[in-house]
Design a protein around this motif. Structure first.
Motif, PDB file in Angstrom:
ATOM      1  N   LYS A  17      51.648  55.575  51.809  1.00 27.38           N
ATOM      2  CA  LYS A  17      51.748  56.996  52.165  1.00 27.38           C
ATOM      3  C   LYS A  17      50.399  57.573  52.563  1.00 27.38           C
ATOM      4  O   LYS A  17      50.325  58.609  53.225  1.00 27.38           O
ATOM      5  CB  LYS A  17      52.312  57.798  50.995  1.00 27.38           C
ATOM      6  CG  LYS A  17      53.800  57.607  50.864  1.00 27.38           C
ATOM      7  CD  LYS A  17      54.467  58.859  50.374  1.00 27.38           C
ATOM      8  CE  LYS A  17      55.943  58.808  50.670  1.00 27.38           C
ATOM      9  NZ  LYS A  17      56.764  59.183  49.572  1.00 27.38           N
ATOM     10  N   ILE A  18      49.302  56.961  52.136  1.00 31.53           N
ATOM     11  CA  ILE A  18      47.972  57.504  52.460  1.00 31.53           C
ATOM     12  C   ILE A  18      47.499  56.903  53.789  1.00 31.53           C
ATOM     13  O   ILE A  18      46.987  57.613  54.655  1.00 31.53           O
ATOM     14  CB  ILE A  18      46.941  57.207  51.349  1.00 31.53           C
ATOM     15  CG1 ILE A  18      47.503  57.600  49.981  1.00 31.53           C
ATOM     16  CG2 ILE A  18      45.614  57.894  51.649  1.00 31.53           C
ATOM     17  CD1 ILE A  18      47.505  59.023  49.609  1.00 31.53           C
ATOM     18  N   SER A  24      38.231  60.817  55.805  1.00 31.74           N
ATOM     19  CA  SER A  24      37.569  60.809  57.119  1.00 31.74           C
ATOM     20  C   SER A  24      36.116  61.248  56.976  1.00 31.74           C
ATOM     21  O   SER A  24      35.753  61.979  56.048  1.00 31.74           O
ATOM     22  CB  SER A  24      38.291  61.758  58.072  1.00 31.74           C
ATOM     23  OG  SER A  24      39.581  61.276  58.328  1.00 31.74           O
ATOM     24  N   GLY A  48      48.726  66.847  56.341  1.00 30.85           N
ATOM     25  CA  GLY A  48      48.081  65.745  55.628  1.00 30.85           C
ATOM     26  C   GLY A  48      46.597  65.985  55.375  1.00 30.85           C
ATOM     27  O   GLY A  48      45.767  65.157  55.744  1.00 30.85           O
ATOM     28  N   GLU A  72      50.966  69.057  52.559  1.00 32.21           N
ATOM     29  CA  GLU A  72      50.469  67.786  52.002  1.00 32.21           C
ATOM     30  C   GLU A  72      51.531  67.236  51.053  1.00 32.21           C
ATOM     31  O   GLU A  72      51.981  67.925  50.141  1.00 32.21           O
ATOM     32  CB  GLU A  72      49.136  68.035  51.273  1.00 32.21           C
ATOM     33  CG  GLU A  72      48.615  66.889  50.437  1.00 32.21           C
ATOM     34  CD  GLU A  72      48.467  65.567  51.208  1.00 32.21           C
ATOM     35  OE1 GLU A  72      47.691  65.523  52.165  1.00 32.21           O
ATOM     36  OE2 GLU A  72      49.153  64.581  50.838  1.00 32.21           O
ATOM     37  N   ALA A  95      55.253  67.138  56.237  1.00 34.19           N
ATOM     38  CA  ALA A  95      55.003  67.685  57.574  1.00 34.19           C
ATOM     39  C   ALA A  95      56.308  67.966  58.316  1.00 34.19           C
ATOM     40  O   ALA A  95      56.351  68.827  59.199  1.00 34.19           O
ATOM     41  CB  ALA A  95      54.154  66.689  58.364  1.00 34.19           C
ATOM     42  N   GLY A 116      46.094  64.916  59.905  1.00 30.86           N
ATOM     43  CA  GLY A 116      45.440  63.792  59.246  1.00 30.86           C
ATOM     44  C   GLY A 116      46.488  62.756  58.852  1.00 30.86           C
ATOM     45  O   GLY A 116      46.225  61.898  58.015  1.00 30.86           O
TER      46      GLY A 116
HETATM   47  C1  LIG Z   1      44.858  59.085  56.244  1.00 29.70           C
HETATM   48  S1  LIG Z   1      45.017  60.311  54.965  1.00 29.70           S
HETATM   49  C2  LIG Z   1      44.001  61.587  55.732  1.00 29.70           C
HETATM   50  C3  LIG Z   1      43.520  62.625  54.778  1.00 29.70           C
HETATM   51  C4  LIG Z   1      42.498  63.612  55.363  1.00 29.70           C
HETATM   52  N1  LIG Z   1      43.073  64.404  56.428  1.00 29.70           N
HETATM   53  C5  LIG Z   1      41.291  62.892  55.890  1.00 29.70           C
HETATM   54  O1  LIG Z   1      41.163  62.809  57.111  1.00 29.70           O
HETATM   55  O2  LIG Z   1      40.497  62.395  55.064  1.00 29.70           O
HETATM   56  C6  LIG Z   1      46.705  60.830  55.243  1.00 29.70           C
HETATM   57  C7  LIG Z   1      47.146  62.058  54.461  1.00 29.70           C
HETATM   58  O3  LIG Z   1      48.462  62.421  54.900  1.00 29.70           O
HETATM   59  C8  LIG Z   1      49.281  62.683  53.744  1.00 29.70           C
HETATM   60  N2  LIG Z   1      50.691  62.466  54.147  1.00 29.70           N
HETATM   61  C9  LIG Z   1      51.325  61.285  54.372  1.00 29.70           C
HETATM   62  N3  LIG Z   1      52.581  61.511  54.786  1.00 29.70           N
HETATM   63  C10 LIG Z   1      52.742  62.855  54.846  1.00 29.70           C
HETATM   64  C11 LIG Z   1      53.818  63.703  55.224  1.00 29.70           C
HETATM   65  N4  LIG Z   1      55.007  63.224  55.633  1.00 29.70           N
HETATM   66  N5  LIG Z   1      53.644  65.053  55.170  1.00 29.70           N
HETATM   67  C12 LIG Z   1      52.449  65.577  54.760  1.00 29.70           C
HETATM   68  N6  LIG Z   1      51.394  64.821  54.373  1.00 29.70           N
HETATM   69  C13 LIG Z   1      51.528  63.480  54.431  1.00 29.70           C
HETATM   70  C14 LIG Z   1      48.753  61.704  52.713  1.00 29.70           C
HETATM   71  O4  LIG Z   1      49.134  62.068  51.396  1.00 29.70           O
HETATM   72  C15 LIG Z   1      47.248  61.804  52.951  1.00 29.70           C
HETATM   73  O5  LIG Z   1      46.706  62.909  52.286  1.00 29.70           O
END
Ligand SMILES: C[S@@+](CC[C@H](N)C(=O)[O-])C[C@H]1O[C@@H](n2cnc3c(N)ncnc32)[C@H](O)[C@@H]1O
Length: 191
Positions: A17-18, A24, A48, A72, A95, A116
């Protein structure tokens, strides 16, 4: 440092999921926010936000009169953001629910969506459904910004994601790649 440890602990619990191994970089956050031209945006949505690297840059760049909220899916990150960015409105939801939250804020559409989200971790059908909702949620001329990792964008998944964006948006521009773990660039998509 604390932000990276918190991020990593969530990656260990929910790797799929992350979809990243670290938050970033500041450089990527500055790039995505600069490309978003937030001075012209009245309604801004972040998807996200994770530990808030983009959130911080968005809040600094946006006009105080603009409306901002984030969605989130990870409760731990929402609680972290409530503590580190109490001025930001962050909902614990997917989202996919962007339309409902725009209505809750009294808007039909928004001007900017900064993502994100871990696109590579989603099935193609989920990517299609999310991109359709994102596109529907933007005003004409509105911008959707999302990042991708280099050189993973050349793999079949990365190519199909680019084709999905290109099939939906009027224009899709790719920025230069910046320092990040892994290196990353931004897609700037105009409706
Ligand atoms: C790659 S991380 C990026 C986090 C942050 N934006 C950064 O750039 O460091 C992806 C983020 O999207 C969130 N996420 C994953 N699926 C999601 C969804 N369907 N709706 C909302 N957030 C989601 C995850 O929990 C995580 O916080």
């Amino acid at each position: 440092m604390r932000e990276s440890i918190n991020f990593l602990s969530q990656v260990i619990k929910n790797p799929a999921k992350i979809g990243a191994i670290a938050p970033s970089s500041k450089g990527l956050a500055e790039l995505i926010v600069q490309e978003a031209q937030l001075q012209d945006a009245k309604v801004i949505v972040e998807l996200g936000p994770g530990t808030g690297v983009f959130t911080r840059a968005i809040l600094e760049a946006m006009s105080p009169e603009s409306d901002y909220f984030a969605l989130e899916i990870n409760r731990n990150f929402v609680e972290t953001l409530e503590f580190t960015h109490p001025e930001a409105t962050v909902y614990h939801d997917s989202a996919e629910a962007i339309g409902e939250y725009l209505k809750k804020h009294g808007h039909e559409k928004c001007d900017r969506i900064i993502s994100g989200l871990p696109w590579a971790a989603f099935e193609f059908e989920q990517q299609q459904s999310l991109i359709a909702k994102i596109h529907d949620s933007l005003v004409d001329g509105g911008l959707f910004l999302t990042f991708a990792y280099f050189p993973l964008n050349h793999l079949p998944n990365g190519r199909s994601f680019y084709e999905l964006l290109s099939g939906k948006f009027t224009s899709v521009q790719k920025t230069d790649t910046v320092s990040n773990l892994p290196p990353a660039f931004v897609y700037v998509c105009e409706k």
